[in-house]
Design an enzyme around this catalytic site. Structure first.
Site, PDB file in Angstrom:
ATOM      1  N   TYR A  66      -6.174   4.395   1.702  1.00 46.53           N
ATOM      2  CA  TYR A  66      -5.371   3.535   0.839  1.00 46.53           C
ATOM      3  C   TYR A  66      -5.352   2.105   1.357  1.00 46.53           C
ATOM      4  O   TYR A  66      -5.605   1.153   0.612  1.00 46.53           O
ATOM      5  CB  TYR A  66      -3.952   4.089   0.750  1.00 46.53           C
ATOM      6  N   LYS A 115      -6.896  -1.417  -0.345  1.00 45.96           N
ATOM      7  CA  LYS A 115      -6.054  -2.571  -0.651  1.00 45.96           C
ATOM      8  C   LYS A 115      -6.470  -3.801   0.167  1.00 45.96           C
ATOM      9  O   LYS A 115      -6.312  -4.937  -0.295  1.00 45.96           O
ATOM     10  CB  LYS A 115      -4.585  -2.235  -0.404  1.00 45.96           C
TER      11      LYS A 115
END
Length: 250
Positions: free
Chosen positions: A150, A154
């Site tokens: 994740y 990002k």
């Protein structure tokens, strides 16, 4: 006159949480807001909550054809885009030893490729002085347990924001990144459940690490998005803006 009266915005991943809060703030400020999400029933419920200025267009940002359809709807309504918010995203919550190839592709497909496709497909519709807003995460600045894929997805979004700010500057289009910290959203509740915690306990653990000692609210992220969408931020581009209770900078 409302701050965004006569303006048009696109907010992806607006069925709940931060995306819905941003879309509602824009709509309350007078904008016509096109919202996307993969689950039609939830998206239509969000549109009803946001109000008559919201137009739900069910779509998956990881699919180019879906975003082409979104742009066709906006174009068919005779509108250009003054603000684009690439918000749609999801997490993995897996240790390195547990990450699968399919999981990696899925997270990067939504978070990174989805942001790229959203902005890329919006280019022909962007008005002069349009504002593009990307959503990153405070996890890109920490080595948070189970957040590897994740956070990497990002971090890529944050990097793309710099490049796009440079590329689109000659058009007068600004690109900025919002980096939320722990925000009380349904996604955080789902993550807590996957990790075997109650939402209340998980919120408490996260809040205890922050200088402000509380979770953030989606509306607080939306307030920053409204500023970045408006003329008062006209000399700001390529920047990362934290809404994290002091988590990273203090």
């Amino acid at each position: 006159m409302s701050p965004m009266s006569g303006k048009t915005a696109l907010v992806t991943g607006a069925s709940s949480g931060i995306g819905q809060a941003i879309a509602k703030r824009f709509a309350d400020d007078g904008a016509r807001v096109y919202i996307t999400g993969r689950r039609q029933e939830e998206l239509e419920a969000a549109a009803k909550e946001i109000g008559p200025n919201a137009v739900p267009v069910p779509s998956d940002v990881s699919r180019a054809a879906d975003l082409d359809r979104v742009m066709d709807v906006i174009r068919g309504d005779g509108r250009r885009l003054d603000t684009v918010v690439a918000n749609a995203g999801l997490g993995d919550g897996s240790l390195l030893s547990q990450v699968t190839e399919e999981q990696f592709d899925y997270v990067f497909g939504v978070n990174t490729k989805g942001s790229l496709l959203t902005v890329q497909k919006s280019l022909p519709l962007l008005s002069e002085t349009a504002s593009v807003i990307l959503l990153a995460s405070s996890t890109i600045h920490q080595g948070a347990d189970r957040m590897g894929v994740y956070a990497a997805s990002k971090a890529a979004v944050r990097s793309l924001g710099r490049t796009w700010a440079a590329e689109l500057a000659p058009r007068g289009v600004r690109v900025n990144v919002i980096t939320p910290g722990p925000i009380a959203t349904p996604a955080i509740a789902r993550l807590a459940d996957r990790l075997g915690h109650s939402t209340e306990d998980f919120h408490g653990a996260l809040a205890s690490t922050l200088p402000l000692r509380r979770m953030g609210r989606p509306e607080e992220v939306a307030a920053l998005a409204a500023f970045l969408a408006g003329p008062e931020s006209s000399f700001i581009t390529g920047a990362e803006h934290f809404v994290d209770g002091g988590q990273i900078q203090v």
